[in-house]
Design an enzyme around this catalytic site. Structure first.
Site, mmCIF file in Angstrom:
data_model
loop_
_atom_site.group_PDB
_atom_site.id
_atom_site.type_symbol
_atom_site.label_atom_id
_atom_site.label_comp_id
_atom_site.label_asym_id
_atom_site.label_seq_id
_atom_site.Cartn_x
_atom_site.Cartn_y
_atom_site.Cartn_z
ATOM 1 N N ASN A 76 0.841 -1.199 0.000
ATOM 2 C CA ASN A 76 0.000 0.000 0.000
ATOM 3 C C ASN A 76 0.874 1.247 0.000
ATOM 4 O O ASN A 76 1.672 1.399 -0.942
ATOM 5 C CB ASN A 76 -1.121 -0.025 1.056
ATOM 6 C CG ASN A 76 -0.736 -0.326 2.475
ATOM 7 O OD1 ASN A 76 -0.293 -1.407 2.783
ATOM 8 N ND2 ASN A 76 -0.920 0.617 3.374
ATOM 9 N N ASP A 77 0.757 2.148 0.930
ATOM 10 C CA ASP A 77 1.323 3.505 0.822
ATOM 11 C C ASP A 77 2.794 3.593 0.398
ATOM 12 O O ASP A 77 3.634 2.857 0.934
ATOM 13 C CB ASP A 77 1.281 4.209 2.180
ATOM 14 C CG ASP A 77 0.017 3.982 2.953
ATOM 15 O OD1 ASP A 77 -0.920 3.373 2.418
ATOM 16 O OD2 ASP A 77 -0.035 4.423 4.113
ATOM 17 N N GLN A 93 4.667 0.383 2.061
ATOM 18 C CA GLN A 93 4.014 -0.528 2.987
ATOM 19 C C GLN A 93 3.864 -1.889 2.312
ATOM 20 O O GLN A 93 3.352 -1.977 1.179
ATOM 21 C CB GLN A 93 2.638 0.018 3.375
ATOM 22 C CG GLN A 93 2.708 1.257 4.241
ATOM 23 C CD GLN A 93 3.028 0.923 5.687
ATOM 24 O OE1 GLN A 93 2.159 0.546 6.451
ATOM 25 N NE2 GLN A 93 4.292 1.059 6.071
ATOM 26 N N TRP A 101 -3.840 -6.893 3.227
ATOM 27 C CA TRP A 101 -3.199 -6.015 4.204
ATOM 28 C C TRP A 101 -2.841 -6.775 5.487
ATOM 29 O O TRP A 101 -3.597 -7.628 5.945
ATOM 30 C CB TRP A 101 -4.134 -4.846 4.530
ATOM 31 C CG TRP A 101 -3.466 -3.789 5.361
ATOM 32 C CD1 TRP A 101 -2.852 -2.675 4.907
ATOM 33 C CD2 TRP A 101 -3.338 -3.778 6.791
ATOM 34 N NE1 TRP A 101 -2.336 -1.967 5.961
ATOM 35 C CE2 TRP A 101 -2.613 -2.607 7.123
ATOM 36 C CE3 TRP A 101 -3.737 -4.629 7.811
ATOM 37 C CZ2 TRP A 101 -2.315 -2.268 8.444
ATOM 38 C CZ3 TRP A 101 -3.429 -4.297 9.133
ATOM 39 C CH2 TRP A 101 -2.723 -3.123 9.423
ATOM 40 N N THR A 138 3.372 3.986 8.006
ATOM 41 C CA THR A 138 3.892 4.998 7.070
ATOM 42 C C THR A 138 4.738 6.082 7.730
ATOM 43 O O THR A 138 4.546 6.418 8.890
ATOM 44 C CB THR A 138 2.678 5.568 6.324
ATOM 45 O OG1 THR A 138 2.260 4.547 5.425
ATOM 46 C CG2 THR A 138 2.958 6.816 5.559
ATOM 47 N N ARG A 209 -0.358 9.193 13.345
ATOM 48 C CA ARG A 209 0.548 8.426 12.469
ATOM 49 C C ARG A 209 0.988 9.230 11.246
ATOM 50 O O ARG A 209 0.587 10.359 11.040
ATOM 51 C CB ARG A 209 -0.121 7.117 12.029
ATOM 52 C CG ARG A 209 -1.470 7.260 11.314
ATOM 53 C CD ARG A 209 -2.015 5.858 11.011
ATOM 54 N NE ARG A 209 -3.366 5.883 10.476
ATOM 55 C CZ ARG A 209 -4.473 5.899 11.214
ATOM 56 N NH1 ARG A 209 -4.400 5.926 12.533
ATOM 57 N NH2 ARG A 209 -5.672 5.905 10.649
#
Ligand code: DQQ
Length: 548
Positions: A76-77, A93, A101, A138, A209
């Site tokens: 992901n990110d 990520q 995930w 992240t 975060r």
């Protein structure tokens, strides 16, 4: 807060990618067992050898060939992209164990041009028993006077009253952690002995975060002192500023601002920017705009830009940073990408351009992702600029031109017959193509088809209620323009389509139908209104869809 524009999140799309996938991912294994579904498929996938999986992924026509993605499994990110000692490093990520995930690590890839990537070993992994035991979430990478330094989010399961991430399934405490690398290739990272920022104690806090940073000189009594981030060596007067994504229940998402001289001891200042709650109830505060994710903030073209993801959307705001108070005052806002796109992150390239990255999200179920063996990819790099109206514009970076193979052109001024035959000559193989065109009409259609039918369609419709841009069924209102052509730039790569219209309106879409032959322009495309169309076969960046 007077004079700030109202962020009308309520009128925006209300689906959240990240936390929903977050919940689904954690529950899907249980669902499999409980429902006894697809047990044989799961078994087959479990027992597939690494070589078998690699061969299957390398041959999967829906897997991109020139977008960055891990060799297998879930990503992901984008995390902490940085131009370091002549190379571009991208972290992201990554779940090393599954195509859904979970168990977040920082994967690592390197490139000379932001286009051709080589995978490197994982950069950050959770440390059992420590503050990031349940995930390295992240963050950002900075140059701390010659030392590459990562500031990231460590998460660990705790009792609900100590947790900052409470989404109905997880109770994670989020802290800012630090790691440094002395290795010129950034292969090895050493974690600092303890987290460098603990979250505020506040029961209404919706999260803590995704830190981002910039460095700037101390502000003088005259209010001046460089709201522009410095690059290279600084002096002792430099402050590091760090923003953390957060929010307040029933108020809205925000960015909390901290400052430090040494990246290890931080002092809380105040919110740098704040948004509005949608007014809707949701267990996960990201879904209701009560929590922002992945904010980024930087100077650009004499202005400042804030980016954030929330309530299923990705947003930009442009405005001024008050240099004395260090509060951002936006005066324009818009959507960064209307499609399958989330968790944006920027970096400076070798020439000082501001480059935007983002996570191209999936629209398939977890079962389908597990069966596919991979999920997610990085958007192509886009260079950001400020338009004449003070808003944010973006274009694909010029480096993408290195991918161009065989070229096709439908000339603007020529006979209908010549246009027709030029149009029929276009043939894009392996779902890897680039299209650039301009249309002088306010109503316009371009359709790409394979032997089965429509693959990708763009429709510009100006009838009733103002112009609308429709891409594979996703419709977006666009402002009317007078006496100028509409400009389109499209990349197709496996199941991914990235379209930028007029450097302003961006829609990333996913198409999961298995292709049936090459793509061609359909006869009912509005070729008559084209000023010009150019298309290229795009060359893959690796021989095996980055599976090694
Ligand atoms: N993804 C990360 C978080 C971030 C979210 C976890 C956004 O740090 O807020 O994988 O997609």
């Amino acid at each position: 807060m007077s004079g700030r524009p109202v962020r009308d999140l309520a009128s925006r799309r209300m689906t959240s990618h990240s936390r929903r996938e977050f919940l689904k991912a954690s529950m899907s294994a249980a669902v499999f067992v409980a429902a006894g579904m697809n047990a044989s498929l799961l078994h087959a996938l479990d027992s597939e050898s690494d070589d078998g999986l690699r061969a299957r992924l390398a041959a999967d026509p829906l897997r991109p060939q020139f977008h960055l993605l891990p060799a297998k499994n879930w990503m992901n990110d984008p995390n902490g992209p940085i131009y370091w000692k002549g190379h571009y490093h991208m972290f992201f990520q990554y779940n090393p164990n599954a195509a859904v995930w979970g168990d977040m690590h920082w994967a690592h890839a390197v490139s000379d041009d932001m286009i051709h990537w080589r995978h490197l070993p994982i950069a950050l992994a959770p440390t059992p028993g420590w503050s990031d035991a349940d995930g390295c979430f992240t963050g950002s990478t900075v140059d701390d006077h010659g030392t590459a330094t990562i500031l990231y989010t460590g998460v660990k399961t705790v009792a609900p009253e100590r947790a900052t991430l409470r989404d109905g399934v997880h109770t994670f405490r989020e802290v800012v952690c630090l790691a440094t690398s002395d290795d010129p290739q950034l292969l090895t990272w050493n974690k600092w002995k303890s987290p460098v920022i603990e979250p505020p104690q506040d029961s209404r806090l919706t999260g803590f975060r995704d830190p981002f940073l910039w460095r700037q000189q101390r502000v003088g009594a005259d209010g001046h002192g460089g709201a522009v981030p410095l690059r290279g060596r600084g002096d002792a007067r430099d402050w590091w500023y760090l923003g953390v994504a957060s929010g307040v229940r029933h108020e809205g998402g925000n960015v909390l601002l901290y400052r430090s001289k040494d990246l290890r001891q931080w002092e809380y200042l105040h919110p740098l920017a704040s948004g509005k709650w949608t007014g809707t109830y949701s267990i996960n505060p990201v879904d209701s705009g009560e929590m922002w994710e992945c904010p980024d903030f930087f100077a650009l073209g004499g202005r400042h830009v804030l980016l954030y993801s929330t309530a299923g959307g990705v947003y930009w705001e442009t405005g001024e940073l008050d240099p004395k108070e260090l509060v951002f005052h936006p005066d324009k806002l818009g959507v960064l990408d209307y499609g399958a796109y989330y968790a944006q992150k920027t970096q400076l390239d070798a020439h000082g351009n501001r480059i935007l990255w983002g996570w191209i999200t999936e629209k398939r179920s977890d079962d389908e992702l597990r069966a596919a063996g991979w999920a997610g990819c990085m958007s192509l790099p886009r260079v950001l600029s400020i338009g004449t109206d003070g808003g944010l514009e973006m274009r694909f970076v010029p480096e993408v031109k290195s991918l161009r193979g065989e070229a096709f052109e439908v000339p603007g001024r020529s006979s209908p017959d010549r246009r027709e035959s030029a149009m029929q000559a276009i043939e894009i193989k392996n779902l890897a193509g680039e299209f650039l065109w301009e249309s002088s009409e306010q109503a316009f259609t371009l359709k790409l088809v394979d032997r089965t039918g429509l693959w990708f369609g763009v429709l510009l419709d100006s009838h009733g209620g103002g112009p609308k841009l429709e891409v594979n069924g996703r419709s977006v209102k666009v402002p009317a323009i007078k006496n100028t052509a509409r400009k389109f730039h499209l990349f197709l790569d496996g199941s991914v389509a990235e379209l930028i219209c007029d450097d302003l309106h961006v829609i990333t879409t996913r198409i999961y139908r298995r292709p049936d032959g090459p793509l061609r322009l359909s006869g009912d495309s509005s070729i008559g209104s084209l000023r010009r169309l150019v298309a290229w076969q795009v060359k893959p960046t690796s021989p095996d869809r980055l599976t090694t």
